[in-house]
Design an enzyme around this catalytic site. Structure first.
Site: not given
Ligand code: PNW
Length: 444
Positions: A18, A75, A118, A162-163, A293, A295, A351, A398, A405-406
């Site tokens: 990233q 991190r 990651h 990671n995840e 992590n 969110y 995160e 984060w 962002e993917w």
């Molecule tokens: C995490 N979802 O990713 C990652 O660890 C990070 O690399 C990323 O930038 C960050 O969260 C923000 O998105 C996710 O679709 C990506 O639920 C997608 C999901 C959850 C976490």
């Protein structure tokens, strides 16, 4: 006002693909995100990580920002294709970057917290089936071993993965992350091998290396709430919880896959014989901490078309720029549930953060009150949880920088530092200044 103890760790997080860029430099080979991002329709604007934040060249500048923030720890993740650009071929030049980075962090009193995986799987591994191939465990261990050998004496904390939910289910089942496959059997195999490689890496670090560096795994957890009290919605929420949370929590912390989900998933697989005798003992090896992590929570409603792929329901909660519910209260409930049902290990929030649309003002500042508020609310929740005795040992925001962002490319900004992707100028946002203040005062 709530205070944090002296040894509480405040940090900020990033990942290799990233932010680094320099995708061909010093012998790096391609990862599945390099190739995935070149397929039309996979990433917004067909963005990719070729340059990203050019952190590979600008890392010293970024460490200056870490100093301004006053973080205790940083991190980041290591790019596997820099270390093993070909199968079995170690690349010292790639490792040297992380050595320089770590040395500079330590010189500045910042503790390195390192994630091994990651999501940037080398293409050479993918060409042999990637994580669906049980051999991937051995490839990962060869890579992990080299990282431990070269870096363990300097690293403060290892995170194996990671995840795995994203790497496994978004990558091999939903197809929205690399490698973009949509096959549930592949996804379940991938997840299993990722978890097994976690267990084996921990065993290696504690066994052969007799290391005292704390090691653990990071899961993304999202509590699932039914939209209504109906039996259908409650079932949907239970299954969504199984798919997102329990399928990972149970093997790692209890040494078994959840039976209700095994039954649901059995429709999609020919057999579960990829789960071999002894695997779950390895996966559930004792770690030193547990990483989360966080969110958002999700509101789930029944969907007759799928047993476990939940349909997000409309909620009145305030949202981030990703459309995710801002839910610090549910975050607290999640931690309490983990304490009750799963683990006594110290928990790190590895995160937590939010994307919002940012604009640079005429004074070259970025006012982001919503992100500031999001961060404050969650740090306050952490402080309150610790007053309840929940033993959260650290919090990593984060992200240090706006970054790739993917699937959303550069369109979503999660940074507390604004990055101008044309000039690579960095501007600390108001939320970053506020975070620095919280860290300095160690209270909120
Ligand atoms: C995490 N979802 O990713 C990652 O660890 C990070 O690399 C990323 O930038 C960050 O969260 C923000 O998105 C996710 O679709 C990506 O639920 C997608 C999901 C959850 C976490």
């Amino acid at each position: 006002m709530t205070r944090f103890s002296r040894d509480f760790i405040f940090g900020t997080a990033t990942s290799s693909y990233q932010i680094e860029g320099a995708y061909k430099e010093d012998g790096r080979s391609l990862s599945i995100w390099d190739t995935f991002s070149r397929i039309p329709g996979k990433v917004i604007n067909m963005d990719n990580g070729n340059i990203a934040c050019d952190h590979y060249h600008l890392y010293e500048k970024d460490i200056e920002i870490l100093k301004t923030l006053g973080v205790d720890s940083y991190r980041f993740s290591i790019a596997w294709p820099r270390i093993f650009p070909e199968q079995g071929k170690y690349n010292e030049a790639g490792m040297n970057f992380y050595k320089k980075l770590i040395t500079r962090l330590i010189e500045n009193g910042i503790k390195p917290a390192v994630t091994l995986y990651h999501w940037d799987l080398p293409v050479w591994a993918h060409e042999q089936g990637g994580w669906t191939n049980r051999e991937s465990v051995n490839w990962f261990i060869e890579y992990a071993e080299k990282c431990f050998e070269e870096l363990d004496d300097q690293v403060d904390m290892w995170i194996t993965h990671n995840e795995p939910w994203c790497a496994g289910f978004l990558g091999y089942h939903q197809g929205v992350h690399a490698p973009g496959h949509t096959n549930m059997e592949e996804a379940l195999k991938a997840v299993h091998h990722i978890l097994l490689s976690h267990g084996e890496a921990v065993a290696l670090l504690k066994g052969k290396f007799a290391s005292s560096t704390p090691v653990g795994i990071t899961l993304n957890l999202s509590p699932m709430y039914p939209e209504s009290d109906s039996a259908n919605d409650r079932l949907a929420a239970n299954n969504a919880d199984g798919y997102t949370n329990r399928w990972f929590l149970d093997p790692v912390l209890k040494g078994s896959y959840p039976v209700d989900m095994m039954n649901l998933f059995s429709k999609y697989v020919h057999s579960f014989d990829f789960i071999q005798k002894g695997d779950l003992e390895k996966i559930s090896i004792e770690c030193d901490f547990f990483g989360i992590n966080f969110y958002n929570r999700s509101l789930v409603k029944f969907n007759a078309a799928s047993d476990f792929l939940y349909t997000g329901a409309y909620s009145e909660y305030p949202k981030t720029g990703m459309g995710w519910d801002i839910s610090p209260v549910e975050f607290k409930d999640l931690i309490r549930r983990l304490r009750q049902e799963y683990t006594k290990l110290p928990i790190y929030i590895t995160e937590n953060g939010a994307a919002f649309d940012d604009e640079v003002s005429e004074e070259n500042t970025v006012h982001d009150p919503e992100r500031q508020d999001y961060i404050e609310q969650h740090i306050k929740a952490v402080a309150e949880l610790n007053e309840e005795g929940m033993n959260i040992a650290g919090y990593y925001q984060w992200s240090l920088l706006d970054n790739f962002e993917w699937a959303f490319g550069y369109e979503k900004r999660f940074g507390i530092t604004y990055v101008d992707f044309k000039t690579q100028e960095r501007i600390l946002k108001d939320s970053g200044y506020r975070y620095a203040e919280i860290i300095k005062e160690r209270s909120i």
